[in-house]
Structures are given as structure tokens and as C-alpha cells.
Design an enzyme around this catalytic site. Structure first.
Site, PDB file in Angstrom:
ATOM      1  CG  HIS A   1       2.109   0.863  -8.557  1.00  0.00           C
ATOM      2  ND1 HIS A   1       1.138   1.812  -8.791  1.00  0.00           N
ATOM      3  CD2 HIS A   1       1.449  -0.300  -8.362  1.00  0.00           C
ATOM      4  CE1 HIS A   1      -0.054   1.250  -8.727  1.00  0.00           C
ATOM      5  NE2 HIS A   1       0.105  -0.032  -8.473  1.00  0.00           N
TER       6      HIS A   1
ATOM      7  N   GLY B   1     -12.260  -2.717  -3.119  1.00  0.00           N
ATOM      8  CA  GLY B   1     -10.849  -2.940  -2.844  1.00  0.00           C
ATOM      9  C   GLY B   1     -10.254  -1.730  -2.175  1.00  0.00           C
TER      10      GLY B   1
ATOM     11  CG  HIS C   1      -1.888  -1.183   1.166  1.00  0.00           C
ATOM     12  ND1 HIS C   1      -3.040  -1.163   0.426  1.00  0.00           N
ATOM     13  CD2 HIS C   1      -1.825  -2.410   1.757  1.00  0.00           C
ATOM     14  CE1 HIS C   1      -3.661  -2.328   0.570  1.00  0.00           C
ATOM     15  NE2 HIS C   1      -2.946  -3.089   1.366  1.00  0.00           N
TER      16      HIS C   1
ATOM     17  CD  GLU D   1      -2.748  -8.425  -8.099  1.00  0.00           C
ATOM     18  OE1 GLU D   1      -1.773  -8.702  -7.390  1.00  0.00           O
ATOM     19  OE2 GLU D   1      -3.356  -7.334  -8.018  1.00  0.00           O
TER      20      GLU D   1
ATOM     21  CD  GLU E   1      -4.906   0.923  -8.117  1.00  0.00           C
ATOM     22  OE1 GLU E   1      -5.144  -0.016  -8.928  1.00  0.00           O
ATOM     23  OE2 GLU E   1      -3.931   0.927  -7.368  1.00  0.00           O
TER      24      GLU E   1
ATOM     25  CG  ASP F   1       2.017   5.367  -8.953  1.00  0.00           C
ATOM     26  OD1 ASP F   1       2.136   6.479  -9.506  1.00  0.00           O
ATOM     27  OD2 ASP F   1       1.821   4.313  -9.586  1.00  0.00           O
TER      28      ASP F   1
ATOM     29  NE  ARG G   1      -3.011   3.248  -6.401  1.00  0.00           N
ATOM     30  CZ  ARG G   1      -3.450   3.608  -5.215  1.00  0.00           C
ATOM     31  NH1 ARG G   1      -3.021   4.751  -4.666  1.00  0.00           N
ATOM     32  NH2 ARG G   1      -4.327   2.868  -4.562  1.00  0.00           N
TER      33      ARG G   1
ATOM     34  CD  GLU H   1     -16.520 -11.202  -6.146  1.00  0.00           C
ATOM     35  OE1 GLU H   1     -15.897 -10.871  -7.165  1.00  0.00           O
ATOM     36  OE2 GLU H   1     -16.060 -11.050  -4.988  1.00  0.00           O
TER      37      GLU H   1
END
Length: 393
Positions: free
Chosen positions: A333, A111, A78, A193, A184, A84, A87, A162
């Protein structure tokens, strides 16, 4: 090819019209790159460069599936993402510069990690922010949210999107109450991923009709590079190790794409898009794809492999913005993804390299990617026709 310090990156140049360009040195850069960029980011979009658990069944071959959620529990990953600037500051600008979109809205952060994007949304005036994350970092995120005074405005939920339900207080039976999804989700090679699968699930379950997703567009690009020194160090080195033939490992090394910083000067060909993703409408099935490509050599040189990168855009804003992970752009990154050929090709300016790129989730672990490059080249000094299977894990 060694990673560069983002603080020393040269900012993008400004042309006579005042618009930033992808290349610090426009004259030496790939002329096709701005053309390719326009497929994602129109004239109104400016790249924000300055801001710029379950174990594997195959015990003999551990993959990212074994480590995915555990790896995101550690603060180090993280730290890399938050530092970054391309980002984090693009997301911050997308949120805080558009407070009118967030005022009194319900936001879902898919996320959420440390909760930094959730807190940007709360700062922008969101009525309530729900953050979902399956990794252990969410325990620290709860403390961070509380320390910053957002505990009544932000609800963090530990689990897989989910498998969880959002605790809507007013009408819990009505699932479609999310006005904005922020995530993100991008990985190496954009799709590594497979977190986009989760964003699609969240969109279909919770987002109101005509809701907002940030970001909402992504495009992947391909070019070819000269990279003799780095290929010799990372791949060809295995041909002979202290006088022994280690070539079987070279064959393995060729099949694993390398994620690293590629210097824009190494790019030999033009750049072409090969995948367009509209997060507002795409389906999970769209993320397994085949795409033909045709590249043109921009100079006489040697071609050692192909480089893939992506650009993302936030087009639902008052003033759309975006960022690029191009070799010509500031460091991120995500870096770039490099696919080496078995042997170098000798190319002359104007010669064509054609082929097809195929990508699908790995059957054993859908967070890994199986990527195939079919390449055809018939030049004055060399020829090649072959198909190479790669495994990004």
C-alpha cells in the site's frame, strides 16, 4: 502506472541457490538492485514478499496536519493496511516465528490502530502489551481485543505517546520497563507523517537497554524512469484544457510527488541508496537530510522523473526478515513515490545523471515533507541542470 491487484502479482523468482531475488525476470531487471539491497538485508535476511488535531493555522492551505488523526479513525485506512499481505504477514512472521523473544516480555505497540500487532504479540506469549494510538479507531480496538480474549493481556491507551504514561503495575516510577517496541510507522516516502519521531521518543523513554525494536532498519533508494504516458495524463494535460491555457496548474502539479505503482520495466537507470536509518540509534534530527546520488542509464531511453522507495528489515530476530517496496517487488500500500522533471531527458546507455536530494519536515506542518531534487545531466542528445522543490502532503 495504474494500481495493480496484489493477488495477481508475480512472485519473486528463485535462483539456483534457492534464494529469492527482487525481480520476477532476473535477466531484464536492474543489475544494481541486489547490490543496493545488500546494504540493508545481508545474505541471512530474506525478503518476505509472499507474505508479502490541532487545525492548521493557515486556513487557506489545509494540510495533512488537519486530517491526520481523523483519517486514522475511519476503518477504511486500516482495512487497506491489514489487507497488504507483504506488510501484515511480515510483521506476523517476525512476531509469531520468534516466540522465544516475546515470552514473558513487556511490549509497546506504537500507533496500535486496530490492535492487530498487539494481538500477534499476545499470541506470541508477551507478559503484557501496551498499545498507544491517538485516533478514534482505538475504541473499536478495545472491543476487538476483548472479543478475542486478550483484555487482561493488552492495555490500550488513547492519546499521543509524547503525552501519556504507561501504567506499569509493579514499579510505576521506573519508566524503562518495555522490552520490545513494535510499530508500523512507515509512511509514503518512508518518512511522510513523521511517525518515526514518536517511535524515537518511545524508545528513549521506555525501552530497556539492549531492547528490541521491530523493524529496526530501513533504507531508501532512488532510480529514474521513463513514464511519458502517465506524465502526459497527470501533469502535461494541464497545458491546454478545452483550448485554454491552464499551465499555472501544471506548475503546481509538478511540485507534488505522486504516490502510485511504478512498473519495474519503466526503470531506466540503476538504483542507489540515499538514506540509511537505524531505528535503534537514530535521532530526530537525522530525519532531515541531504544526500548526493549518481545514476547510470541502463539503456537508450527517455527519462521523465525519479522514483523513491524503501526497504525495511527486522534484524534482531533469530532469522532476520524484511520487505521491499521496490518497483520490482510485490505490491504494497506504500507503492512508490514519483518526482517528475519539467521536461524529458534523452539518455543513452552508460550516461550519468547526478544530483542531490534534500528532505526536511514542512515548517507549517511537520507531518508534510519538503523535498528538493538538484539534477545535473550532460548527455549526447540533451542537457539539464536545475533544482526542483516538491511538497509531499
Amino acid at each position: 502506472m495504474k494500481p495493480e491487484d496484489s493477488s495477481n502479482q508475480t512472485p519473486h523468482s528463485v535462483d539456483k541457490s534457492g534464494k529469492r531475488t527482487l525481480c520476477p525476470n532476473e535477466s531484464s531487471c536492474n543489475e544494481s538492485l541486489p547490490k543496493a539491497k545488500k546494504q540493508l538485508l545481508n545474505d541471512d535476511v530474506q525478503l518476505n514478499d509472499d507474505a508479502k488535531e490541532q487545525k492548521s493555522e493557515d486556513k487557506d492551505e489545509p494540510t495533512s496536519k488537519d486530517y491526520y488523526f481523523d483519517s486514522y479513525s475511519h476503518y477504511g485506512i486500516h482495512e487497506e493496511m491489514i489487507k497488504d499481505k507483504v506488510r501484515t504477514e511480515t510483521y506476523r512472521a517476525a512476531i509469531l516465528d520468534n516466540r522465544h523473544l516475546f515470552k514473558d516480555k513487556v511490549v509497546l505497540d506504537v500507533g496500535c490502530g486496530t490492535g492487530i500487532l498487539s494481538m500477534f504479540c499476545a499470541q506470541a506469549g508477551a507478559k503484557h502489551v501496551y498499545g498507544i494510538d491517538c485516533s478514534g479507531i482505538i475504541d473499536q480496538a478495545r472491543s476487538i481485543v476483548k472479543r478475542n480474549g486478550f483484555e487482561k493481556q493488552i492495555t490500550l491507551i488513547k492519546g499521543k505517546a509524547e503525552e501519556v504514561e504507561l501504567p506499569f503495575p509493579e514499579n510505576p516510577k521506573d519508566q524503562r520497563q518495555v522490552d520490545i517496541i513494535v510499530s508500523e510507522w512507515m509512511g509514503y516516502f518512508l518518512l511522510y507523517e513523521s511517525m518515526l519521531d514518536t517511535v524515537i521518543f518511545a524508545r528513549d523513554k521506555w525501552l530497556v537497554p539492549d531492547g528490541v525494536i521491530l523493524p529496526d532498519k530501513a533504507v531508501m533508494y532512488l532510480c529514474a524512469v521513463e513514464d511519458a504516458h502517465y506524465k502526459a495524463d497527470r501533469v502535461d494535460w494541464w497545458n491546454e484544457v478545452y483550448g485554454f491555457d491552464f499551465s499555472p496548474i501544471r506548475n503546481l502539479a509538478l511540485k507534488e510527488p505522486i504516490v502510485d505503482v511504478v512498473n519495474g520495466n519503466a526503470v531506466v537507470t540503476d538504483t542507489v541508496p540515499f538514506l540509511n536509518v537505524d531505528i535503534l540509534t537514530c535521532k530526530k534530527e537525522d530525519l532531515a537530510f541531504e544526500s548526493d546520488f549518481n545514476l547510470t542509464a541502463m539503456r537508450d531511453d527517455y527519462l521523465h522523473g525519479f522514483v523513491a522507495y524503501f526497504e525495511c528489515a527486522f534484524t534482531q530476530l533469530h532469522k532476520p526478515i524484511g520487505f521491499s517496496t521496490s518497483p520490482f517487488s510485490n505490491y504494497t500500500h506504500w507503492k512508490q513515490t514519483l518526482f517528475y522533471l519539467p521536461d524529458a531527458l534523452t539518455v543513452r546507455q552508460g550516461e550519468k545523471v547526478s544530483g542531490r536530494i534534500t528532505c526536511k519536515p514542512n515548517e507549517k506542518n511537520n507531518r508534510d515533507l519538503d523535498i528538493t531534487l538538484k539534477v545535473n545531466f550532460s548527455g549526447e542528445f540533451s542537457k539539464y541542470s536545475g533544482e526542483i522543490d516538491y511538497h509531499l502532503r
